[in-house]
Design a protein around this motif. Structure first.
Motif, PDB file in Angstrom:
ATOM      1  N   GLY A  68       5.144  17.314  70.146  1.00  0.00           N
ATOM      2  CA  GLY A  68       6.519  16.932  70.092  1.00  0.00           C
ATOM      3  C   GLY A  68       6.733  16.584  68.666  1.00  0.00           C
ATOM      4  O   GLY A  68       7.842  15.688  68.311  1.00  0.00           O
ATOM      5  N   THR A  69       6.133  17.258  67.692  1.00  0.00           N
ATOM      6  CA  THR A  69       6.328  16.783  66.242  1.00  0.00           C
ATOM      7  C   THR A  69       7.699  17.355  65.789  1.00  0.00           C
ATOM      8  O   THR A  69       8.292  16.908  64.945  1.00  0.00           O
ATOM      9  CB  THR A  69       4.911  17.364  65.297  1.00  0.00           C
ATOM     10  OG1 THR A  69       3.700  16.838  66.030  1.00  0.00           O
ATOM     11  CG2 THR A  69       5.292  17.040  63.986  1.00  0.00           C
ATOM     12  N   TYR A  70       7.959  18.336  66.454  1.00  0.00           N
ATOM     13  CA  TYR A  70       9.081  19.055  65.694  1.00  0.00           C
ATOM     14  C   TYR A  70       9.953  19.853  66.836  1.00  0.00           C
ATOM     15  O   TYR A  70       9.533  19.843  68.103  1.00  0.00           O
ATOM     16  CB  TYR A  70       8.639  20.403  64.828  1.00  0.00           C
ATOM     17  CG  TYR A  70       8.051  21.574  65.533  1.00  0.00           C
ATOM     18  CD1 TYR A  70       8.707  22.469  66.255  1.00  0.00           C
ATOM     19  CD2 TYR A  70       6.711  21.594  65.360  1.00  0.00           C
ATOM     20  CE1 TYR A  70       8.064  23.603  66.758  1.00  0.00           C
ATOM     21  CE2 TYR A  70       6.059  22.573  65.910  1.00  0.00           C
ATOM     22  CZ  TYR A  70       6.936  23.753  66.588  1.00  0.00           C
ATOM     23  OH  TYR A  70       6.044  24.689  67.162  1.00  0.00           O
ATOM     24  N   ASP A  71      11.314  19.936  66.435  1.00  0.00           N
ATOM     25  CA  ASP A  71      12.198  20.682  67.574  1.00  0.00           C
ATOM     26  C   ASP A  71      12.391  22.177  67.069  1.00  0.00           C
ATOM     27  O   ASP A  71      12.423  22.862  68.160  1.00  0.00           O
ATOM     28  CB  ASP A  71      13.593  19.887  67.396  1.00  0.00           C
ATOM     29  CG  ASP A  71      13.674  18.598  67.783  1.00  0.00           C
ATOM     30  OD1 ASP A  71      13.117  18.045  68.714  1.00  0.00           O
ATOM     31  OD2 ASP A  71      14.081  17.621  66.955  1.00  0.00           O
ATOM     32  N   VAL A  72      12.379  22.405  65.997  1.00  0.00           N
ATOM     33  CA  VAL A  72      12.440  23.733  65.520  1.00  0.00           C
ATOM     34  C   VAL A  72      11.332  24.024  64.399  1.00  0.00           C
ATOM     35  O   VAL A  72      11.038  23.348  63.586  1.00  0.00           O
ATOM     36  CB  VAL A  72      13.437  24.183  64.656  1.00  0.00           C
ATOM     37  CG1 VAL A  72      13.844  25.382  63.893  1.00  0.00           C
ATOM     38  CG2 VAL A  72      14.920  23.731  65.416  1.00  0.00           C
ATOM     39  N   ALA A  73      10.659  25.257  64.801  1.00  0.00           N
ATOM     40  CA  ALA A  73       9.672  25.785  63.749  1.00  0.00           C
ATOM     41  C   ALA A  73      10.110  26.751  63.163  1.00  0.00           C
ATOM     42  O   ALA A  73      10.702  27.727  63.615  1.00  0.00           O
ATOM     43  CB  ALA A  73       8.348  26.353  64.827  1.00  0.00           C
ATOM     44  N   ASP A  96      -1.805  25.435  64.631  1.00  0.00           N
ATOM     45  CA  ASP A  96      -0.941  24.264  64.360  1.00  0.00           C
ATOM     46  C   ASP A  96       0.469  24.388  64.926  1.00  0.00           C
ATOM     47  O   ASP A  96       1.172  23.395  65.081  1.00  0.00           O
ATOM     48  CB  ASP A  96      -0.652  24.123  62.813  1.00  0.00           C
ATOM     49  CG  ASP A  96      -2.163  23.798  62.147  1.00  0.00           C
ATOM     50  OD1 ASP A  96      -3.095  23.231  62.958  1.00  0.00           O
ATOM     51  OD2 ASP A  96      -2.265  23.812  60.932  1.00  0.00           O
ATOM     52  N   MET A  97       0.877  25.526  64.968  1.00  0.00           N
ATOM     53  CA  MET A  97       2.363  25.798  65.443  1.00  0.00           C
ATOM     54  C   MET A  97       2.508  25.243  67.030  1.00  0.00           C
ATOM     55  O   MET A  97       3.448  24.555  67.356  1.00  0.00           O
ATOM     56  CB  MET A  97       2.878  27.436  65.341  1.00  0.00           C
ATOM     57  CG  MET A  97       4.423  27.441  65.717  1.00  0.00           C
ATOM     58  SD  MET A  97       5.007  29.300  65.660  1.00  0.00           S
ATOM     59  CE  MET A  97       4.851  29.469  63.836  1.00  0.00           C
ATOM     60  N   LEU A  98       1.521  25.755  67.690  1.00  0.00           N
ATOM     61  CA  LEU A  98       1.339  25.218  69.036  1.00  0.00           C
ATOM     62  C   LEU A  98       1.097  23.761  69.347  1.00  0.00           C
ATOM     63  O   LEU A  98       1.754  23.025  70.209  1.00  0.00           O
ATOM     64  CB  LEU A  98       0.297  26.324  69.603  1.00  0.00           C
ATOM     65  CG  LEU A  98       0.652  27.768  70.061  1.00  0.00           C
ATOM     66  CD1 LEU A  98      -0.524  28.474  70.306  1.00  0.00           C
ATOM     67  CD2 LEU A  98       1.718  27.641  71.186  1.00  0.00           C
ATOM     68  N   ARG A  99       0.069  23.392  68.555  1.00  0.00           N
ATOM     69  CA  ARG A  99      -0.262  21.889  68.731  1.00  0.00           C
ATOM     70  C   ARG A  99       0.811  20.975  68.427  1.00  0.00           C
ATOM     71  O   ARG A  99       1.174  20.243  69.127  1.00  0.00           O
ATOM     72  CB  ARG A  99      -1.407  21.545  67.568  1.00  0.00           C
ATOM     73  CG  ARG A  99      -1.666  20.255  67.399  1.00  0.00           C
ATOM     74  CD  ARG A  99      -2.735  19.795  66.449  1.00  0.00           C
ATOM     75  NE  ARG A  99      -3.489  21.014  65.725  1.00  0.00           N
ATOM     76  CZ  ARG A  99      -4.532  20.910  64.987  1.00  0.00           C
ATOM     77  NH1 ARG A  99      -5.123  19.855  64.721  1.00  0.00           N
ATOM     78  NH2 ARG A  99      -4.591  22.023  64.263  1.00  0.00           N
ATOM     79  N   TYR A 100       1.648  21.324  67.234  1.00  0.00           N
ATOM     80  CA  TYR A 100       2.723  20.480  66.853  1.00  0.00           C
ATOM     81  C   TYR A 100       3.974  20.594  67.876  1.00  0.00           C
ATOM     82  O   TYR A 100       4.730  19.871  68.060  1.00  0.00           O
ATOM     83  CB  TYR A 100       3.084  20.478  65.416  1.00  0.00           C
ATOM     84  CG  TYR A 100       1.939  19.998  64.610  1.00  0.00           C
ATOM     85  CD1 TYR A 100       1.314  19.163  64.609  1.00  0.00           C
ATOM     86  CD2 TYR A 100       1.441  21.064  63.435  1.00  0.00           C
ATOM     87  CE1 TYR A 100       0.100  18.768  63.891  1.00  0.00           C
ATOM     88  CE2 TYR A 100       0.308  20.739  62.780  1.00  0.00           C
ATOM     89  CZ  TYR A 100      -0.290  19.771  62.846  1.00  0.00           C
ATOM     90  OH  TYR A 100      -1.288  19.122  62.200  1.00  0.00           O
ATOM     91  N   ALA A 101       4.037  21.974  68.517  1.00  0.00           N
ATOM     92  CA  ALA A 101       5.194  22.115  69.462  1.00  0.00           C
ATOM     93  C   ALA A 101       4.489  21.167  70.947  1.00  0.00           C
ATOM     94  O   ALA A 101       5.602  20.235  71.427  1.00  0.00           O
ATOM     95  CB  ALA A 101       5.120  23.280  69.860  1.00  0.00           C
TER      96      ALA A 101
END
Length: 172
Positions: A110-115, A102-107
């Motif tokens: 473009g879902t987030y700028d900061v994880a 999920d961390m990779l998928r949403y990176a």
């Protein structure tokens, strides 16, 4: 405005809260808003593994009640792995993989700028490096004890969770 997603290793945070604060009834929404500051909270991803009802019915019922509370938490997505018995010990399976994917998928989407990673499992270091290669920032939130040198070295920023910092984030 900077968009932030939280990735919480539930078991890891539970044990940290229990040992550092003596209680575990944290309000995840309040905690994440506090950690967000003036940035935009996009989503809280929470990962855990359910207790098998056959192994401990009382603990199963308590955990199911906890999961129901999580499902009512604003902006929180609950993802469950599984528990398997290995040499008379219960071991989480799938939880870390779901979190890393999920961390990779949403990176990449473009879902987030900061994880923001709330875990001290050094196995996440590889996923963190891949997220940073996409141009995203990664923050590591941890307690003093159990801190991972690999995560400190991998993440852009780290935040120390203290009892004082999170005291107002507990349910009354």
């Amino acid at each position: 405005m900077t968009r932030v997603c939280f990735f919480i290793d539930g078991s890891n945070l539970y044990h940290g809260l229990k040992s550092h604060c003596g209680k575990t009834n944290i309000d995840f929404y309040k905690l994440c808003l506090k950690l967000c500051g003036d940035r935009q909270l996009i989503r809280i991803y929470y990962y855990n593994a359910p207790v098998n009802k056959e192994d401990n019915e009382e603990m199963y019922k308590k955990q199911q009640k906890f999961f129901e509370g999580l499902r009512r938490t604003p902006y929180l997505q609950l993802t469950l792995g599984r528990l398997e018995r290995r040499n008379h010990v219960m071991v989480e399976k799938g939880v870390d993989v779901f979190l890393a994917i999920d961390m990779l998928r949403y990176a990449y989407s473009g879902t987030y700028d900061v994880a923001v990673l709330i875990s001290s499992d050094s196995d996440f270091a590889g996923a963190i490096h891949a997220v940073k290669e996409v141009g995203k920032h990664v923050e590591y939130v941890h307690f003093k004890e159990g801190v991972s040198r690999h995560l400190l070295d991998s993440c852009d920023v780290h935040t120390l969770l203290t009892k004082d910092f999170i005291e107002e984030c507990f349910h009354s």
